[in-house]
Structure formats: structure tokens, C-alpha cells
Design an enzyme around this catalytic site. Structure first.
Site, PDB file in Angstrom:
ATOM      1  N   LYS A 185       0.767  -1.251  -0.151  1.00  0.00           N
ATOM      2  CA  LYS A 185       0.185   0.234   0.218  1.00  0.00           C
ATOM      3  C   LYS A 185       0.821   1.497  -0.067  1.00  0.00           C
ATOM      4  CE  LYS A 185      -1.111   1.797   4.203  1.00  0.00           C
ATOM      5  NZ  LYS A 185      -1.109   2.797   4.925  1.00  0.00           N
ATOM      6  N   ASN A 186       1.854   1.408   0.759  1.00  0.00           N
ATOM      7  CA  ASN A 186       2.723   2.249   1.256  1.00  0.00           C
ATOM      8  C   ASN A 186       3.692   2.925  -0.220  1.00  0.00           C
ATOM      9  OD1 ASN A 186       1.146   3.137   2.993  1.00  0.00           O
ATOM     10  ND2 ASN A 186       2.556   2.404   4.933  1.00  0.00           N
ATOM     11  N   CYS A 244      -4.508  13.712  12.577  1.00  0.00           N
ATOM     12  CA  CYS A 244      -5.054  12.473  12.790  1.00  0.00           C
ATOM     13  C   CYS A 244      -4.870  11.692  13.939  1.00  0.00           C
ATOM     14  CB  CYS A 244      -3.690  11.819  11.463  1.00  0.00           C
ATOM     15  SG  CYS A 244      -2.650   9.942  11.403  1.00  0.00           S
ATOM     16  N   ARG A 260       0.848  15.246  13.240  1.00  0.00           N
ATOM     17  CA  ARG A 260       1.804  14.426  11.840  1.00  0.00           C
ATOM     18  C   ARG A 260       1.648  16.368  11.495  1.00  0.00           C
ATOM     19  NH1 ARG A 260      -0.538   9.334   9.190  1.00  0.00           N
ATOM     20  NH2 ARG A 260       1.188   9.140   7.983  1.00  0.00           N
ATOM     21  N   ASP A 271       4.795   0.977  11.547  1.00  0.00           N
ATOM     22  CA  ASP A 271       3.503  -0.140  11.377  1.00  0.00           C
ATOM     23  C   ASP A 271       3.223  -1.397  12.136  1.00  0.00           C
ATOM     24  OD1 ASP A 271       2.747   2.413  10.090  1.00  0.00           O
ATOM     25  OD2 ASP A 271       4.084   1.715   8.778  1.00  0.00           O
ATOM     26  N   ARG A 314      -8.253   0.018   5.167  1.00  0.00           N
ATOM     27  CA  ARG A 314      -7.800   0.781   4.056  1.00  0.00           C
ATOM     28  C   ARG A 314      -6.298   0.333   3.840  1.00  0.00           C
ATOM     29  NH1 ARG A 314      -7.815   6.509   6.948  1.00  0.00           N
ATOM     30  NH2 ARG A 314      -6.333   6.886   5.273  1.00  0.00           N
TER      31      ARG A 314
HETATM   32  N1  EPU Z   1       6.740  14.431  10.344  1.00  0.00           N
HETATM   33  C1  EPU Z   1       7.472  15.796  10.104  1.00  0.00           C
HETATM   34  N2  EPU Z   1       7.208  17.256   9.541  1.00  0.00           N
HETATM   35  C2  EPU Z   1       7.041  16.397   8.541  1.00  0.00           C
HETATM   36  C3  EPU Z   1       6.493  15.294   7.665  1.00  0.00           C
HETATM   37  C4  EPU Z   1       6.792  14.512   9.182  1.00  0.00           C
HETATM   38  O1  EPU Z   1       7.565  16.450  11.893  1.00  0.00           O
HETATM   39  O2  EPU Z   1       6.785  17.249   7.084  1.00  0.00           O
HETATM   40  C5  EPU Z   1       7.394  14.075  11.743  1.00  0.00           C
HETATM   41  C6  EPU Z   1       5.592  12.907  12.248  1.00  0.00           C
HETATM   42  O3  EPU Z   1       5.215  13.685  12.498  1.00  0.00           O
HETATM   43  C7  EPU Z   1       6.557  11.139  12.380  1.00  0.00           C
HETATM   44  C8  EPU Z   1       8.150  11.894  11.463  1.00  0.00           C
HETATM   45  O4  EPU Z   1       8.313  12.346  10.711  1.00  0.00           O
HETATM   46  O5  EPU Z   1       7.124  12.072  13.130  1.00  0.00           O
HETATM   47  C9  EPU Z   1       8.066  10.387  10.125  1.00  0.00           C
HETATM   48  O6  EPU Z   1       6.838  10.742   9.650  1.00  0.00           O
HETATM   49  P1  EPU Z   1       6.459  10.020   8.144  1.00  0.00           P
HETATM   50  O7  EPU Z   1       6.641  11.831   7.694  1.00  0.00           O
HETATM   51  O8  EPU Z   1       7.613   9.453   7.773  1.00  0.00           O
HETATM   52  O9  EPU Z   1       5.556  10.038   7.885  1.00  0.00           O
HETATM   53  P2  EPU Z   1       4.507   9.412   6.448  1.00  0.00           P
HETATM   54  O10 EPU Z   1       5.341   9.704   5.818  1.00  0.00           O
HETATM   55  O11 EPU Z   1       3.083  10.473   6.334  1.00  0.00           O
HETATM   56  C10 EPU Z   1       4.119   7.219   5.801  1.00  0.00           C
HETATM   57  C11 EPU Z   1       3.569   5.845   5.693  1.00  0.00           C
HETATM   58  C12 EPU Z   1       3.319   6.106   7.667  1.00  0.00           C
HETATM   59  C13 EPU Z   1       3.904   5.161   8.172  1.00  0.00           C
HETATM   60  C14 EPU Z   1       5.188   6.426   8.214  1.00  0.00           C
HETATM   61  C15 EPU Z   1       6.374   6.159   8.806  1.00  0.00           C
HETATM   62  C16 EPU Z   1       2.930   6.094   3.472  1.00  0.00           C
HETATM   63  C17 EPU Z   1       1.476   6.195   2.794  1.00  0.00           C
HETATM   64  N3  EPU Z   1       2.394   6.075   5.245  1.00  0.00           N
HETATM   65  O12 EPU Z   1       3.668   8.328   6.488  1.00  0.00           O
HETATM   66  O13 EPU Z   1       1.853   4.347   7.399  1.00  0.00           O
HETATM   67  O14 EPU Z   1       3.977   4.561   9.703  1.00  0.00           O
HETATM   68  O15 EPU Z   1       5.683   6.790   6.853  1.00  0.00           O
HETATM   69  O16 EPU Z   1       7.152   4.859   8.637  1.00  0.00           O
HETATM   70  O17 EPU Z   1       3.367   5.614   3.410  1.00  0.00           O
HETATM   71  C18 EPU Z   1       0.472   2.970   8.200  1.00  0.00           C
HETATM   72  O18 EPU Z   1       0.853   2.315   6.752  1.00  0.00           O
HETATM   73  O19 EPU Z   1      -0.037   2.403   8.660  1.00  0.00           O
HETATM   74  C19 EPU Z   1       1.168   4.128   8.153  1.00  0.00           C
HETATM   75  C20 EPU Z   1       0.410   5.055   9.030  1.00  0.00           C
END
Ligand code: EPU
Length: 422
Positions: A22-23, A115, A120, A309, A401
């Protein structure tokens, strides 16, 4: 709305295939906006998040055909506006920002809302796109990005307080593919899904090096073209079923895995005394519960460490593992909603400041429980499979999802589950 009724007490056995990730699918679907030529994607899982992304692409003007796991997308004429009505349902919608900006020099994308798994923010996405030359304004709940003279390569560090960002790295990498000159992303996320996206973009004609390391270099090109790409297996789905196999099975086999991507889950399970055997060149894994399992200690951190995750699912496994287990989430320290529901089933868990301390109990008992997010729901399913009695898991849409046909896969593994309308 559907709910899942799990009649617990039947150990799992048999084999299933793991679905496409998915991701990986979500940013790769968004990346199809970077070309006006047709793109074919295979093994896109049939889950509601990929359906949302296809709806977003359609709303942006893409022509989408889906048949089974194969999706054909042509983004010939697209608009730069992704309004709230279409993006509000899924945070990963922000992945369209980088591609729209790169292709049209403009993107208006609604800010994702709150969220349940924690704070996030999107500051790092905006930092990276601004460094490439976009003018970013947040107004009326929208992120408005403009780069009338196009984007220009730059060196940018994307490290935040919780480490690197996966989708932030994706967004900046996608935008940089069509920028003038060379972009270097420092503190890049190195998750396998980032590598899959980079491989996809390179096959479209992008010039990306270093994906999978903390430093990614992107040399901008004029144009990207259509390709045929197969999505990698879902390591989180695999890890979830591995935890289920260790918790309550006579041994289950998962086909279509990549050993390297699930090796941290395998390591934790072995340390806790379970049997994990890879075969078929690392593409299949068989997991069996150990005779004398022990609790474990996990701390989530960016890849290749233990993924956030999989945290909830391993917490559910530890709920009935003798001894004390300690689970810390450094990425989303508030991601422990599943613990209150597991406690309603008899688990003994104390959560304090991003750490759960679990005292293993002999048995869990069935109770009506509420899914709060995708991975929390998977944890409840794991608990319900081994609990005494029938557990009703409400708000099943959370699990839909991200887990393809979970009820069918569990039935294939011999579980007694029913999907019914709430
Ligand atoms: N963060 C910031 N600023 C930003 C973006 C992120 O401070 O602009 C922080 C977040 O709050 C968090 C950390 O950085 O503490 C990591 O977040 P990340 O941006 O890596 O998360 P994401 O890219 O939004 C993806 C996955 C999530 C998974 C996270 C961490 C997808 C679609 N989503 O989210 O997957 O938990 O990386 O590995 O790829 C799930 O599949 O259940 C899921 C939530």
C-alpha cells in the site's frame, strides 16, 4: 459500515500470498501525474487507500482503468487543484503536491487534517519544495504552491525532530525529477517504499541515485515517459501475518515476501523464541510459535529498524507472551490507541510517554472492540484470533484501508471470521 466477527480459538495454518505494498502504491500512483503518457502498475492492492488515490487522480483529470491488481493511468490533461472534498479522507493525498508542482508549476492541495496516530505536520514537505524554488502559502486550509519559472535543483536536509520523513522525501524527489539541475536530499528516508518509487521514476527516465541511503541525488530531466511497473510486496502486511503466525498457529507460510524487508520482524520473533524460516530464495517465510516463547523489547525507528507500522501488531503478540515486554514508539509516541482496547480483552498494558509495558497473560477474552486506525485494527484482529469466544471488531473500514481482503486471507488460513454489516 462493516464489522468483523472473529470466533477465536482456532490456530492458523496453511499459506497465503502477500499483496503489493500500500505504502509503495500511493506515492507511485501520485507519480503518474509526472507524465502525459500511459503508465501500467501491477500488484496495486485492492484497499480503500489506493481507491482514494485513484479517485484523486480522476478528479485531477487522469484517465484511470482498474482491473484486478493492474491499473492503467494516463494523466494527459490535468488540473493543479486538489480540493478538501477529495483529499480529506487520506493523509497520503499530499503526495500529489510534488508531481503537480513539477509538471504544472502550480499545486493547490488541501492541508491534511488531524490524525489519530499523532501529530503529523507537513513542514518538511514544504521546506523541501520551497528550497526547490516554490513559493508556498497556506491559506483557507490549502497549501498553495507556485513556481512560475519552474523548479531549480538544490541541496536540502529533510531531517525533522522525529527523524526523516517518508512521504516528504517522496514529494521532494518527485518534484526534483523535472527541476533544472541537480538536487541533493540529505537525511532522506531510506524505506523500501522510497526505493520502489525511485526505481519507478528511473524507469520513466528520471536520474536518481542513492535511494535507500540517507543521501539521494536527483539530476533533473526534461520529460518523463510511460512505463510498466510492478509494486513491491507489502512488508507491513507480511509482518502482521508473521506476528499472527507466532501468536497462534500451527505454522503458516507467507509467499511473495522480500526477506530483507521483513528481516527485523524475523529477528524480533526469533529472539522471542519463535521459529522463522525463509525459503524459495527469501521469497517465502514460514512462522511457527515457539515452545517456550518469551516477551521482547522493541523500539520503533526509521528503516532498517523496527517499523512503527508493526508496533501495534507486536504489542498484541506480546499481550499473551509470558514475561514482561517493552514497546517504545519513537516515530509516533502517541500511537497506542490499541492498548486500551486490548486491555478490554484482558491484556495487561501500561502506557506512559511513548512506551507500553506489557505483562503477558495466559488468555485474552472476547469483547466488542473498536478499531481506531489501520494498524490498531490489525492488532485487535490478532488478539481476537487467540481470544476465548467471539470478538466483534467495529469500524472495519480502518482495516480495509490497508489490508487487502483480510477476511478472505484469514479464512484461507483456517480462522473463523465473518464480515457482517454493523
Ligand atoms: N514529520 C514532521 N514533519 C513533516 C513530516 C513528518 O515532523 O513534514 C514527522 C512525523 O510527525 C513523524 C515523523 O516525521 O513523527 C515520520 O513521519 P513520516 O513523514 O515519515 O510519515 P509519512 O510519510 O506521513 C509514512 C507511512 C506511514 C508510516 C510513516 C512512518 C505512507 C502512505 N505512510 O507516513 O504509514 O507510519 O511513514 O514510517 O507511506 C500506515 O501504513 O499505517 C502508516 C501510517
Amino acid at each position: 459500515m462493516d464489522k468483523l466477527i472473529v470466533h477465536g480459538g482456532t490456530p492458523l495454518k496453511g499459506a497465503i500470498n502477500i499483496s503489493g505494498s500500500k505504502n509503495s502504491s500511493l506515492p507511485i500512483l501520485a507519480a503518474t501525474l509526472l507524465t502525459d503518457e500511459p503508465v501500467i502498475l501491477r500488484r496495486v492492492p485492492d484497499v480503500s487507500d489506493t481507491n482514494y488515490m485513484l479517485q484523486i487522480l480522476t478528479a485531477l483529470g487522469a484517465d484511470v482503468e482498474r482491473s484486478s491488481g493492474t491499473v492503467r493511468i494516463t494523466c494527459a490533461n490535468i488540473t493543479p487543484d486538489a480540493p478538501y472534498e477529495i483529499v480529506r479522507r487520506m493523509r497520503a493525498s499530499i503526495c500529489v503536491m510534488g508531481p503537480l508542482l513539477a509538471r504544472l508549476n502550480r499545486a493547490t492541495v488541501s492541508l491534511p487534517g488531524g490524525c489519530v496516530i499523532g501529530d503529523r505536520p507537513v513542514d518538511l514537505h514544504l521546506k523541501g519544495l520551497a528550497a526547490l524554488g516554490a513559493d508556498c502559502e497556506v491559506e483557507g486550509g490549502n497549501m498553495d504552491l507556485k513556481a512560475p519559472n519552474g523548479l531549480t535543483g538544490v541541496e536540502v536536509d529533510l531531517c525533522g525532530t522525529h527523524g526523516p520523513t517518508v512521504l516528504g522525501t517522496d514529494n521532494v524527489m518527485m518534484a526534483a525529477t523535472l527541476a533544472k539541475g541537480t538536487t541533493i536530499i540529505e537525511s532522506a528516508a531510506c524505506e523500501p517504499e522510497v526505493v520502489d518509487l525511485a526505481n519507478f521514476l528511473n524507469s520513466m527516465g528520471a536520474r536518481i541515485e542513492g535511494a535507500g541511503t540517507r543521501r539521494i541525488t536527483i539530476e533533473g530531466v526534461e520529460k518523463l515517459s510511460g512505463v510498466d511497473h510492478t509494486i513491491i510486496p507489502d512488508r507491513i502486511e507480511a509482518g502482521t501475518y508473521m506476528a499472527a503466525g507466532a501468536a497462534f498457529s500451527e505454522g503458516i507460510t507467507l509467499n511473495r515476501v522480500i526477506e530483507e524487508h521483513v528481516s527485523v520482524a524475523a529477528k524480533v520473533l526469533r529472539e522471542c523464541g519463535h521459529s522463522v524460516e525463509f525459503s524459495n530464495g527469501g521469497k517465502s517465510v514460514t512462522v511457527k510459535p515457539g515452545d517456550k516463547p518469551l516477551g521482547g523489547k522493541i523500539t520503533t525507528a526509521p528503516y532498517p529498524s523496527f517499523p512503527t507500522d508493526m508496533q501495534a501488531q507486536f504489542t498484541a503478540l506480546f499481550a499473551t507472551t509470558p514475561g514482561i515486554s517493552v514497546v517504545t514508539d519513537t516515530i509516533f509516541p502517541q500511537r497506542f490507541m490499541h492498548c486500551a482496547e486490548l486491555s478490554r480483552m484482558g491484556a495487561q498494558i501500561k502506557v506512559d510517554q511513548g512506551t507500553a509495558v506489557i505483562t503477558g497473560v495466559d488468555k485474552l477474552s472476547a469483547a466488542p472492540v473498536m478499531a481506531s486506525d489501520l494498524r490498531a485494527s490489525a492488532a485487535l484482529v490478532l488478539a481476537a484470533l487467540q481470544a476465548k469466544g467471539s470478538t466483534e471488531i467495529l469500524r472495519l473500514y480502518h482495516i480495509d484501508r490497508g489490508y487487502e481482503h483480510i477476511d478472505e486471507k484469514l479464512l484461507q488460513l483456517g480462522a473463523q471470521v465473518e464480515r457482517v454489516r454493523e
